[in-house]
Enzyme design. Structure first.
Site, PDB file in Angstrom:
ATOM      1  N   ASP A  96     -16.004  15.650 -24.757  1.00  0.00           N
ATOM      2  CA  ASP A  96     -14.870  14.893 -24.214  1.00  0.00           C
ATOM      3  C   ASP A  96     -15.330  13.679 -23.395  1.00  0.00           C
ATOM      4  OD1 ASP A  96     -14.782  17.709 -24.415  1.00  0.00           O
ATOM      5  OD2 ASP A  96     -12.872  17.846 -23.374  1.00  0.00           O
ATOM      6  N   ASP A 105     -13.870  13.122 -15.373  1.00  0.00           N
ATOM      7  CA  ASP A 105     -12.547  12.771 -15.877  1.00  0.00           C
ATOM      8  C   ASP A 105     -11.939  11.539 -15.231  1.00  0.00           C
ATOM      9  OD1 ASP A 105     -12.243  14.758 -17.859  1.00  0.00           O
ATOM     10  OD2 ASP A 105     -11.791  16.239 -16.316  1.00  0.00           O
TER      11      ASP A 105
HETATM   12  N1  GLY Z   1     -10.808  17.204 -21.753  1.00  0.00           N
HETATM   13  C1  GLY Z   1     -10.241  18.493 -21.782  1.00  0.00           C
HETATM   14  C2  GLY Z   1      -9.599  18.849 -23.049  1.00  0.00           C
HETATM   15  O1  GLY Z   1      -9.679  18.166 -24.044  1.00  0.00           O
HETATM   16  O2  GLY Z   1      -8.959  19.891 -23.052  1.00  0.00           O
END
Ligand code: GLY
Length: 384
Positions: free
Chosen positions: A163, A103
């Site tokens: 993601d 992230d």
């Molecule tokens: N990247 C985490 C979500 O989309 O909840």
């Protein structure tokens, strides 16, 4: 409850955009003032009693509020907005050294990336490059992908979530900034491997693909935040759409454009996409229509669809833009747009973080606001 606001069709799109941006500006400034003296605090959501919940730099969402401030500054520069954008960007800096999560791309690119784009502050550039190096420590060349998480739910050996496509922009930017192709090569390999393994025949995607660490072959395809392993979790589809659109912009590889168009087709034709085009939290949620929406997915999709529409001059491009317009109109209606000073000073209502985890269900979320403002600015530029 979720129909479009009856007056919204009467307004021109540019009036809708102005309304959205001025509401966003009011809420963002209220939020910035409220947290000014709470050291290190960054907005996240609200709790069950409506109380603001914050995080420090280490939460995956830490970069969205500073990024939103930079977008609002880009739209209407003022010393006040710049001061707040710089202040909240600074609060995220320590994330540049994180090597325990993918992230870092979200955190640093949304904050420092937008800040650098607008100010060319050289110290921001250094933070971005450091963050890209941290992200690259998570790349495995046998698998050809960046590891998303370090926790191993169920059987996962090497979990990669859809993601993660969003974190690749930090790497393509870093190649351009440094002249070192290695960052872009990692991004492309990750996108290629994800394209091969994350998608079903109908171009919906899995949330989590875990790879065997010896053979590099997927050994599990599952969900974490979706309704079922085989369901189409709404935000996952949004990340995929945005990710491949962005990667086509960054690389010019035609297969990424094709993939983005397939994903857009899946989303826009899905029978569960409601009339106002704000998805339920999962396209296959068992209790549709009696289940929460996810405004964040609509905002991410709208922003991606606007960009995709400019890459395709056929009718399909126009359909993408029309869907984005409907989503923007809906999000800017009373159903979703918070009144000034309400909603914990977030802009949008009705997002869903993780329904299976009973976490952040039907609440404001900082990333919904970020991508909503980004979509408004992208649409505004097209209308000019
Ligand atoms: N990247 C985490 C979500 O989309 O909840």
């Amino acid at each position: 409850m979720f129909a479009c606001h009856p007056n919204s069709e009467k307004e021109s799109l540019s009036q809708v955009i102005d309304k959205g941006l001025s509401a966003a500006m009011e809420q963002a400034l209220l939020m910035a003032k409220e947290l000014e003296n709470r050291q290190g605090a960054l907005p996240r959501t609200i709790d069950k009693n409506g109380k603001l919940e914050t995080s420090n730099y280490g939460w995956w969402c830490s970069g969205f509020f500073p990024g939103e401030l930079w977008y609002l500054y880009e739209n209407k520069p003022s010393p006040e907005l710049k001061r707040y954008a710089e202040m909240y960007t600074q609060r995220v800096e320590a994330a540049k050294d994180l090597t325990n999560t993918h992230d870092v791309g979200f955190m640093i690119n949304c904050s420092y990336g937008n800040g650098y784009r607008l100010t060319k502050n050289p110290s921001y550039k250094n933070v971005l490059i450091t963050a890209a190096n941290s992200l690259c420590t998570r790349y495995d060349s046998v698998i050809g992908a960046i590891r998303s998480w370090d926790f191993n739910k169920k059987v996962w050996q090497y979990p990669v979530i859809i993601d993660n496509m969003m974190n690749l922009e930090l790497l393509t930017w870093t190649s351009k900034a440094t002249g070192d192709e290695r960052y872009k090569n990692i991004a492309e390999t990750h996108a290629d491997v994800t394209l091969k393994n994350h998608f079903r025949d109908n171009y919906s995607c899995y949330h989590v693909v875990s790879y065997d660490m010896i053979t590099g072959i997927p050994h599990a395809k599952q969900t974490h935040q979706g309704a079922a392993d085989e369901s189409a979790w709404a935000r996952g589809q949004a990340w995929a759409l945005y990710g491949y659109t962005m990667m086509y912009r960054e690389t010019g590889k035609p297969e990424y454009l094709e993939q983005a168009k397939h994903i857009a087709t899946f989303v826009m034709n899905h029978p569960s996409l409601p009339e106002d085009k704000v998805p339920y939290w999962d396209f296959d949620a068992p209790d549709i229509p009696n289940t929460p929406r996810d405004a964040s997915s609509a905002a991410i999709m709208a922003s991606a669809l606007i960009e995709l529409s400019q890459m395709d001059s056929s009718d399909f491009g126009k359909q993408c833009l029309a869907l984005a317009e409907q989503q923007i109109r809906s999000l800017t209606s009373l159903e979703y747009l918070a009144e000034k000073g309400t909603n914990g000073n977030f802009i949008l209502k009705h997002s869903t973080g993780s329904l299976p985890g009973n976490s952040e269900v039907d609440v404001p979320l900082t990333y919904a606001d970020y991508y909503y403002v980004e979509a408004l600015l992208r649409m505004k530029k097209i209308l000019k």
